[in-house]
Structure formats: structure tokens, C-alpha cells
Design a protein around this motif. Structure first.
Motif, PDB file in Angstrom:
ATOM      1  N   ALA A   2       1.009  -1.202  -0.079  1.00  0.00           N
ATOM      2  CA  ALA A   2      -0.037  -0.046   0.116  1.00  0.00           C
ATOM      3  C   ALA A   2       0.867   1.117   0.073  1.00  0.00           C
ATOM      4  O   ALA A   2       2.353   1.185   0.395  1.00  0.00           O
ATOM      5  CB  ALA A   2      -0.792  -0.016   1.310  1.00  0.00           C
ATOM      6  N   LYS A   3       0.249   2.456  -0.439  1.00  0.00           N
ATOM      7  CA  LYS A   3       0.945   3.622  -0.411  1.00  0.00           C
ATOM      8  C   LYS A   3       0.753   4.601   0.604  1.00  0.00           C
ATOM      9  O   LYS A   3      -0.747   4.757   0.743  1.00  0.00           O
ATOM     10  CB  LYS A   3       0.964   4.228  -1.857  1.00  0.00           C
ATOM     11  CG  LYS A   3       1.639   3.442  -2.950  1.00  0.00           C
ATOM     12  CD  LYS A   3       1.651   4.041  -4.200  1.00  0.00           C
ATOM     13  CE  LYS A   3       1.947   3.223  -5.253  1.00  0.00           C
ATOM     14  NZ  LYS A   3       2.147   3.930  -6.605  1.00  0.00           N
ATOM     15  N   ILE A   4       1.688   5.249   1.347  1.00  0.00           N
ATOM     16  CA  ILE A   4       1.348   6.004   2.512  1.00  0.00           C
ATOM     17  C   ILE A   4       2.149   7.210   2.382  1.00  0.00           C
ATOM     18  O   ILE A   4       3.106   7.004   1.357  1.00  0.00           O
ATOM     19  CB  ILE A   4       1.520   5.480   3.938  1.00  0.00           C
ATOM     20  CG1 ILE A   4       2.725   5.043   4.213  1.00  0.00           C
ATOM     21  CG2 ILE A   4       0.436   4.112   4.010  1.00  0.00           C
ATOM     22  CD1 ILE A   4       3.127   4.416   5.618  1.00  0.00           C
ATOM     23  N   GLU A  12       5.885   2.705   0.376  1.00  0.00           N
ATOM     24  CA  GLU A  12       5.184   1.578   0.193  1.00  0.00           C
ATOM     25  C   GLU A  12       5.424   0.609   1.337  1.00  0.00           C
ATOM     26  O   GLU A  12       6.654   0.255   1.781  1.00  0.00           O
ATOM     27  CB  GLU A  12       5.354   0.693  -1.221  1.00  0.00           C
ATOM     28  CG  GLU A  12       5.063   1.463  -2.214  1.00  0.00           C
ATOM     29  CD  GLU A  12       5.249   0.754  -3.661  1.00  0.00           C
ATOM     30  OE1 GLU A  12       5.530  -0.540  -3.646  1.00  0.00           O
ATOM     31  OE2 GLU A  12       4.873   1.041  -4.654  1.00  0.00           O
ATOM     32  N   VAL A  15       0.192  -3.167   4.671  1.00  0.00           N
ATOM     33  CA  VAL A  15      -0.812  -2.942   5.724  1.00  0.00           C
ATOM     34  C   VAL A  15      -1.497  -3.882   6.302  1.00  0.00           C
ATOM     35  O   VAL A  15      -1.842  -4.786   5.397  1.00  0.00           O
ATOM     36  CB  VAL A  15      -1.753  -1.489   5.057  1.00  0.00           C
ATOM     37  CG1 VAL A  15      -0.628  -0.351   4.883  1.00  0.00           C
ATOM     38  CG2 VAL A  15      -2.481  -1.845   3.855  1.00  0.00           C
ATOM     39  N   TYR A  54      -3.025   2.601   7.403  1.00  0.00           N
ATOM     40  CA  TYR A  54      -3.631   1.866   6.368  1.00  0.00           C
ATOM     41  C   TYR A  54      -3.276   2.601   4.935  1.00  0.00           C
ATOM     42  O   TYR A  54      -2.661   3.963   5.096  1.00  0.00           O
ATOM     43  CB  TYR A  54      -5.173   1.853   6.580  1.00  0.00           C
ATOM     44  CG  TYR A  54      -5.385   1.037   7.767  1.00  0.00           C
ATOM     45  CD1 TYR A  54      -5.646  -0.427   7.394  1.00  0.00           C
ATOM     46  CD2 TYR A  54      -5.835   1.700   8.855  1.00  0.00           C
ATOM     47  CE1 TYR A  54      -6.079  -1.100   8.530  1.00  0.00           C
ATOM     48  CE2 TYR A  54      -6.180   0.781   9.717  1.00  0.00           C
ATOM     49  CZ  TYR A  54      -6.303  -0.579   9.747  1.00  0.00           C
ATOM     50  OH  TYR A  54      -6.749  -1.574  10.942  1.00  0.00           O
ATOM     51  N   ASP A  55      -3.646   2.170   3.846  1.00  0.00           N
ATOM     52  CA  ASP A  55      -3.537   2.717   2.429  1.00  0.00           C
ATOM     53  C   ASP A  55      -3.912   4.137   2.400  1.00  0.00           C
ATOM     54  O   ASP A  55      -5.045   4.442   2.833  1.00  0.00           O
ATOM     55  CB  ASP A  55      -4.100   1.802   1.432  1.00  0.00           C
ATOM     56  CG  ASP A  55      -3.732   2.174   0.213  1.00  0.00           C
ATOM     57  OD1 ASP A  55      -2.699   2.439  -0.097  1.00  0.00           O
ATOM     58  OD2 ASP A  55      -4.614   2.103  -0.718  1.00  0.00           O
TER      59      ASP A  55
END
Length: 70
Positions: A2-4, A12, A15, A54-55
Motif C-alpha cells: 500500500a502507499k502512504i 510503500e 498494511v 492503512y493505505d
């Protein structure tokens, strides 16, 4: 993956990732002195262990510095 966003930079991660794990992953200096915002809201230190990222979340590690005098 996921990307944050962490301090304005995309990362990346798998998550969910705990905030404590994210602190370690980013080698945050003096974690006992850092303030943290998640999605624009400051978190109380007692929530660091229980907060999951989370994402799409945005995390900022902030240090408040004193100083300056006349």
C-alpha cells in the motif's frame, strides 16, 4: 503493498502497519521526543502502540524545538 505518505514522501508498506513499526522502519531519531500527526490529527503518545496505518494515510513525525531569546 500500500502507499502512504510519511513527512510528505510516498512510501510503500504492508498494511496495516502499526505506528510503532513505522517509527522503527523510518529510523525516527529520539522516538520518545517525537509528536505524530496521522491524517492531520495529533495522536496522544498513549495511542502510539494501538494505532494502525492503512493505505492512503498521511503520517508526519514532528519535533518541537525551543529556543531563541532576546
Amino acid at each position: 503493498m500500500a502507499k502512504i505518505q510519511v513527512n510528505g514522501n510516498e512510501q510503500e508498506v504492508e498494511v496495516p502497519i502499526s505506528l510503532i513499526e513505522l517509527i522503527k522502519k523510518n529510523d525516527v531519531a529520539q522516538p520518545e521526543m517525537v509528536s505524530i500527526q496521522v491524517n492531520g490529527e495529533f495522536l496522544p503518545r498513549e495511542n502510539f502502540n494501538s494505532t494502525l496505518i492503512y493505505d492512503g494515510d498521511e503520517v508526519d513525525f514532528l519535533y518541537f524545538m525551543g529556543g531563541g531569546s532576546n
